[in-house]
Write a protein that holds these residues in place. Structure first.
Motif, PDB file in Angstrom:
ATOM      1  N   ALA A   1      -5.724   0.513  11.223  1.00  0.00           N
ATOM      2  CA  ALA A   1      -4.599   1.201  10.594  1.00  0.00           C
ATOM      3  C   ALA A   1      -3.850   0.200   9.730  1.00  0.00           C
ATOM      4  O   ALA A   1      -3.557  -0.917  10.177  1.00  0.00           O
ATOM      5  N   MET A   2      -3.560   0.596   8.495  1.00  0.00           N
ATOM      6  CA  MET A   2      -2.927  -0.321   7.552  1.00  0.00           C
ATOM      7  C   MET A   2      -1.932   0.459   6.698  1.00  0.00           C
ATOM      8  O   MET A   2      -2.170   0.755   5.534  1.00  0.00           O
ATOM      9  N   HIS A   3      -0.797   0.820   7.301  1.00  0.00           N
ATOM     10  CA  HIS A   3       0.203   1.630   6.616  1.00  0.00           C
ATOM     11  C   HIS A   3       1.289   0.715   6.046  1.00  0.00           C
ATOM     12  O   HIS A   3       1.772  -0.202   6.725  1.00  0.00           O
ATOM     13  N   GLN A   4       1.683   0.967   4.794  1.00  0.00           N
ATOM     14  CA  GLN A   4       2.660   0.123   4.103  1.00  0.00           C
ATOM     15  C   GLN A   4       3.833   0.973   3.608  1.00  0.00           C
ATOM     16  O   GLN A   4       3.640   2.127   3.209  1.00  0.00           O
ATOM     17  N   PHE A   5       5.034   0.373   3.632  1.00  0.00           N
ATOM     18  CA  PHE A   5       6.254   1.105   3.320  1.00  0.00           C
ATOM     19  C   PHE A   5       7.107   0.323   2.313  1.00  0.00           C
ATOM     20  O   PHE A   5       7.165  -0.899   2.350  1.00  0.00           O
ATOM     21  N   LYS A   6       7.787   1.083   1.462  1.00  0.00           N
ATOM     22  CA  LYS A   6       8.666   0.491   0.462  1.00  0.00           C
ATOM     23  C   LYS A   6       9.883   1.395   0.318  1.00  0.00           C
ATOM     24  O   LYS A   6       9.759   2.582  -0.005  1.00  0.00           O
ATOM     25  N   ASP A   7      11.066   0.843   0.572  1.00  0.00           N
ATOM     26  CA  ASP A   7      12.285   1.630   0.410  1.00  0.00           C
ATOM     27  C   ASP A   7      12.570   1.889  -1.067  1.00  0.00           C
ATOM     28  O   ASP A   7      12.299   1.044  -1.927  1.00  0.00           O
ATOM     29  N   THR A   8      13.112   3.078  -1.343  1.00  0.00           N
ATOM     30  CA  THR A   8      13.562   3.436  -2.678  1.00  0.00           C
ATOM     31  C   THR A   8      15.033   3.839  -2.598  1.00  0.00           C
ATOM     32  O   THR A   8      15.608   3.909  -1.500  1.00  0.00           O
ATOM     33  N   GLU A   9      15.628   4.118  -3.732  1.00  0.00           N
ATOM     34  CA  GLU A   9      17.034   4.509  -3.740  1.00  0.00           C
ATOM     35  C   GLU A   9      17.250   5.792  -2.945  1.00  0.00           C
ATOM     36  O   GLU A   9      18.250   5.945  -2.235  1.00  0.00           O
ATOM     37  N   GLU A  10      16.276   6.698  -3.016  1.00  0.00           N
ATOM     38  CA  GLU A  10      16.417   8.002  -2.364  1.00  0.00           C
ATOM     39  C   GLU A  10      15.751   8.084  -0.998  1.00  0.00           C
ATOM     40  O   GLU A  10      15.947   9.050  -0.266  1.00  0.00           O
ATOM     41  N   GLY A  11      14.942   7.075  -0.639  1.00  0.00           N
ATOM     42  CA  GLY A  11      14.237   7.144   0.632  1.00  0.00           C
ATOM     43  C   GLY A  11      13.189   6.063   0.756  1.00  0.00           C
ATOM     44  O   GLY A  11      13.502   4.878   0.898  1.00  0.00           O
ATOM     45  N   MET A  12      11.904   6.435   0.653  1.00  0.00           N
ATOM     46  CA  MET A  12      10.838   5.445   0.762  1.00  0.00           C
ATOM     47  C   MET A  12       9.537   5.998   0.190  1.00  0.00           C
ATOM     48  O   MET A  12       9.330   7.218   0.107  1.00  0.00           O
ATOM     49  N   LEU A  13       8.672   5.070  -0.184  1.00  0.00           N
ATOM     50  CA  LEU A  13       7.291   5.381  -0.526  1.00  0.00           C
ATOM     51  C   LEU A  13       6.410   4.863   0.598  1.00  0.00           C
ATOM     52  O   LEU A  13       6.644   3.776   1.132  1.00  0.00           O
ATOM     53  N   VAL A  14       5.383   5.636   0.948  1.00  0.00           N
ATOM     54  CA  VAL A  14       4.506   5.266   2.051  1.00  0.00           C
ATOM     55  C   VAL A  14       3.055   5.296   1.572  1.00  0.00           C
ATOM     56  O   VAL A  14       2.611   6.295   0.997  1.00  0.00           O
ATOM     57  N   LYS A  15       2.352   4.196   1.797  1.00  0.00           N
ATOM     58  CA  LYS A  15       0.909   4.139   1.577  1.00  0.00           C
ATOM     59  C   LYS A  15       0.228   4.173   2.932  1.00  0.00           C
ATOM     60  O   LYS A  15       0.252   3.191   3.677  1.00  0.00           O
ATOM     61  N   LEU A  16      -0.345   5.304   3.262  1.00  0.00           N
ATOM     62  CA  LEU A  16      -1.066   5.444   4.523  1.00  0.00           C
ATOM     63  C   LEU A  16      -2.523   5.082   4.301  1.00  0.00           C
ATOM     64  O   LEU A  16      -3.130   5.487   3.317  1.00  0.00           O
ATOM     65  N   ASN A  17      -3.091   4.328   5.218  1.00  0.00           N
ATOM     66  CA  ASN A  17      -4.466   3.875   5.027  1.00  0.00           C
ATOM     67  C   ASN A  17      -5.127   3.594   6.368  1.00  0.00           C
ATOM     68  O   ASN A  17      -4.593   2.856   7.192  1.00  0.00           O
ATOM     69  N   ILE A  18      -6.277   4.203   6.585  1.00  0.00           N
ATOM     70  CA  ILE A  18      -7.155   3.813   7.675  1.00  0.00           C
ATOM     71  C   ILE A  18      -8.406   3.215   7.049  1.00  0.00           C
ATOM     72  O   ILE A  18      -9.046   3.838   6.189  1.00  0.00           O
ATOM     73  N   VAL A  19      -8.735   1.994   7.459  1.00  0.00           N
ATOM     74  CA  VAL A  19      -9.920   1.305   6.954  1.00  0.00           C
ATOM     75  C   VAL A  19     -11.082   1.613   7.893  1.00  0.00           C
ATOM     76  O   VAL A  19     -10.978   1.428   9.106  1.00  0.00           O
ATOM     77  N   PHE A  20     -12.190   2.087   7.316  1.00  0.00           N
ATOM     78  CA  PHE A  20     -13.367   2.491   8.075  1.00  0.00           C
ATOM     79  C   PHE A  20     -14.587   1.668   7.680  1.00  0.00           C
ATOM     80  O   PHE A  20     -14.651   1.132   6.568  1.00  0.00           O
ATOM     81  N   PRO A  21     -15.601   1.622   8.553  1.00  0.00           N
ATOM     82  CA  PRO A  21     -16.903   1.112   8.118  1.00  0.00           C
ATOM     83  C   PRO A  21     -17.439   2.002   6.997  1.00  0.00           C
ATOM     84  O   PRO A  21     -17.348   3.227   7.067  1.00  0.00           O
ATOM     85  N   LYS A  22     -17.996   1.381   5.967  1.00  0.00           N
ATOM     86  CA  LYS A  22     -18.350   2.121   4.758  1.00  0.00           C
ATOM     87  C   LYS A  22     -19.451   3.145   4.977  1.00  0.00           C
ATOM     88  O   LYS A  22     -19.497   4.180   4.289  1.00  0.00           O
ATOM     89  N   ASN A  23     -20.361   2.896   5.914  1.00  0.00           N
ATOM     90  CA  ASN A  23     -21.515   3.785   6.026  1.00  0.00           C
ATOM     91  C   ASN A  23     -21.307   4.958   6.979  1.00  0.00           C
ATOM     92  O   ASN A  23     -22.271   5.558   7.449  1.00  0.00           O
ATOM     93  N   LEU A  24     -20.053   5.309   7.251  1.00  0.00           N
ATOM     94  CA  LEU A  24     -19.772   6.579   7.916  1.00  0.00           C
ATOM     95  C   LEU A  24     -19.998   7.715   6.914  1.00  0.00           C
ATOM     96  O   LEU A  24     -19.995   7.488   5.702  1.00  0.00           O
ATOM     97  N   PRO A  25     -20.188   8.945   7.390  1.00  0.00           N
ATOM     98  CA  PRO A  25     -20.343  10.067   6.460  1.00  0.00           C
ATOM     99  C   PRO A  25     -19.166  10.170   5.490  1.00  0.00           C
ATOM    100  O   PRO A  25     -18.004  10.056   5.896  1.00  0.00           O
TER     101      PRO A  25
END
Length: 221
Positions: free
Chosen positions: A168-192
């Motif tokens: 799990a690799m989730h990143q957050f950045k506050d903004t004037e009105e709230g926040m931006l969120v980059k949600l990311n799960i890193v997987f092995p590439k050869n999954l379907p």
């Protein structure tokens, strides 16, 4: 013959399709919570033991490859900052972790980690893993975005045994009105490919609900 249509009324008032679907979804979650509570952790694991083995084997075998791929979803939040969300999120009880997604069967929080039983990427049956929340990865150097200074990181291993190449690799950045969120799960590439693509929707569903639950909890105080 006329085209099929439904006109539903309750107490003399028309009920639109969206309202009806919202009420249906609400009751489905109530039924799921009753089902999960009645079976308990032991009962859920026993009921899905064959599916868990199949899903665990899929993730384990895919992890023998060293290539990675990301399932990313972006959220623009107004009305709540990163620290408010993360503080509230880390205090959620299991019922709120369940409520985030229909395919969350177990989310059992312990000190610094969680035991999770969920269907990954809306693919097949549930798997059973443990996620350790960490400050940084010791054997993996992901391309973090420096503009997103706050992170929620997790190393993942199968409870049946063995660390897998899933993080799990989730990143957050506050903004004037709230926040931006980059949600990311890193997987092995050869999954379907469909599993990776569908997990973007999994992230969107669960964090839509977690963010909403957190906001409501903050403003209920």
């Amino acid at each position: 013959m006329s085209k099929f249509n439904l006109d539903i009324q309750i107490n003399g008032q028309a009920v639109d399709r969206v309202t009806l679907l919202e009420r249906e979804l609400e009751r489905a979650y109530v039924a799921l919570e009753q089902f999960k509570s009645k079976l308990g952790h032991k009962g859920l694991k026993e009921l899905f033991k064959d599916e868990i083995k199949q899903s665990d084997d899929l993730l384990w075998n895919a992890s023998q490859n060293n290539d990675y791929v990301s399932a990313e979803t972006f959220v623009n939040v107004t009305g709540m900052k990163t620290d408010e969300f993360l503080t509230t999120f880390h205090h959620f009880q299991e019922t709120k972790m369940w409520a985030a997604h229909p395919e969350h069967y177990i989310v059992d929080g312990k000190r610094g980690c969680q035991d999770v039983m969920e269907t990954v990427g809306h693919f097949g049956g549930p798997c059973l893993f443990r996620i350790y929340y960490v400050e940084k990865f010791t054997d993996f150097e992901p391309p973090f975005d420096p503009e997103f200074p706050k992170r929620l990181l997790g190393d993942i291993e199968l409870i049946s045994g063995g660390k897998i190449k899933m993080r799990a690799m989730h990143q957050f950045k506050d903004t004037e009105e709230g926040m931006l969120v980059k949600l990311n799960i890193v997987f092995p590439k050869n999954l379907p490919a469909e599993m990776i693509e569908n997990h973007k929707w999994h992230l969107a569903i669960e964090f839509k609900n977690w963010l909403t639950l957190a906001y409501n909890a903050i403003h209920a105080k």
